[in-house]
Design a protein around this motif. Structure first.
Motif, short mmCIF file in Angstrom:
data_model
loop_
_atom_site.label_atom_id
_atom_site.label_comp_id
_atom_site.label_asym_id
_atom_site.label_seq_id
_atom_site.Cartn_x
_atom_site.Cartn_y
_atom_site.Cartn_z
N UNK A 178 0.32 -1.18 0.11
CA UNK A 178 0.45 -0.03 -0.24
C UNK A 178 1.10 1.11 0.00
N UNK A 179 2.65 1.64 -0.46
CA UNK A 179 3.29 1.97 -0.40
C UNK A 179 2.84 2.89 0.28
N UNK A 180 3.32 2.97 1.74
CA UNK A 180 2.70 3.59 3.09
C UNK A 180 4.11 4.18 3.69
N UNK A 181 4.49 5.28 3.63
CA UNK A 181 6.18 5.55 3.98
C UNK A 181 6.20 4.74 5.36
N UNK A 182 7.73 4.52 5.61
CA UNK A 182 7.70 3.41 7.22
C UNK A 182 7.78 4.31 8.17
N UNK A 183 7.44 5.25 8.26
CA UNK A 183 7.68 6.01 9.33
C UNK A 183 6.09 6.27 9.49
N UNK A 184 5.01 5.79 8.89
CA UNK A 184 3.05 5.59 9.14
C UNK A 184 3.26 4.49 9.62
N UNK A 185 4.06 3.19 9.68
CA UNK A 185 4.36 1.93 10.62
C UNK A 185 4.11 2.41 12.29
N UNK A 186 3.18 2.10 12.96
CA UNK A 186 3.94 2.77 13.89
C UNK A 186 4.07 0.84 15.16
N UNK A 187 5.50 0.98 15.78
CA UNK A 187 5.56 -0.14 15.50
C UNK A 187 5.22 -0.89 17.36
N UNK A 188 6.24 -0.10 17.84
CA UNK A 188 5.11 0.60 19.43
C UNK A 188 3.59 0.31 19.40
N UNK A 189 2.89 0.20 19.02
CA UNK A 189 1.00 0.81 18.46
C UNK A 189 0.69 -0.28 19.79
N UNK A 190 -0.23 0.82 21.17
CA UNK A 190 -1.20 -0.36 21.99
C UNK A 190 -2.31 -0.01 21.74
N UNK A 191 -2.52 -1.30 22.69
CA UNK A 191 -3.61 -1.72 22.38
C UNK A 191 -4.57 -0.55 22.38
N UNK A 192 -4.34 0.21 23.46
CA UNK A 192 -5.34 1.06 24.82
C UNK A 192 -5.68 1.63 24.00
N UNK A 193 -4.51 2.40 23.08
CA UNK A 193 -4.93 3.21 22.13
C UNK A 193 -5.67 3.46 20.53
#
Length: 142
Positions: free
Chosen positions: A125-140
């Motif tokens: 989907x050609x999202x810039x690497x910075x767009x991927x939030x590696x440490x995403x929390x379920x609560x967010x």
């Protein structure tokens, strides 16, 4: 593999199913995360309809692998791309990635197959690497 209309809740839900079994199985923690993040509601499905899509995906995946279960990490690349192409709306893609990240991280461990799948979504989907939030929390996502 079943087909769903482009940008349909079912097409998006199937990608969640792909994330759920990316490492070959899913945990009760990941299933509970679906409820906690209100995945079905956010996709516009009932909880039962989401479960049906998950079940159908697993059935189709097993049939495509001639009865050998290995999860979605070993899917044929062309088939994976076909399923990704069923979700084209940028907002829906963002929602799918966010929900998938929450699912794979729900058990506190991101397996290699899960990380590879999220990277595949990003590349496809050609999202810039910075767009991927590696440490995403379920609560967010609540």
């Amino acid at each position: 593999m079943r087909t769903y209309p482009t940008n349909s809740p079912q097409a998006a839900a199937r990608l969640l199913a792909m994330a759920l079994v990316a490492d070959g199985n899913y945990s009760l923690t990941e299933i509970r995360a679906l409820d906690r993040i209100r995945a079905s509601r956010r996709l516009g499905l009932s909880a039962r309809a989401l479960k049906t899509v998950l079940d159908h995906f697993c059935e189709d995946l097993l049939a495509a692998a001639q009865g050998r279960w290995s999860g979605s990490a070993d899917m044929d690349d062309a088939l994976r791309q076909q399923l990704l192409d069923e979700v084209r709306d940028p907002a829906l893609r963002t929602l799918v990635v966010d929900l998938c990240q929450a699912i794979v991280q729900a058990d506190g461990h991101e397996a290699d197959g899960e990380a590879a799948l999220l990277d595949t979504f990003t590349r496809a989907w050609r999202q810039p690497p910075a767009a991927r939030r590696v440490a995403w929390s379920v609560g967010a996502l609540s």
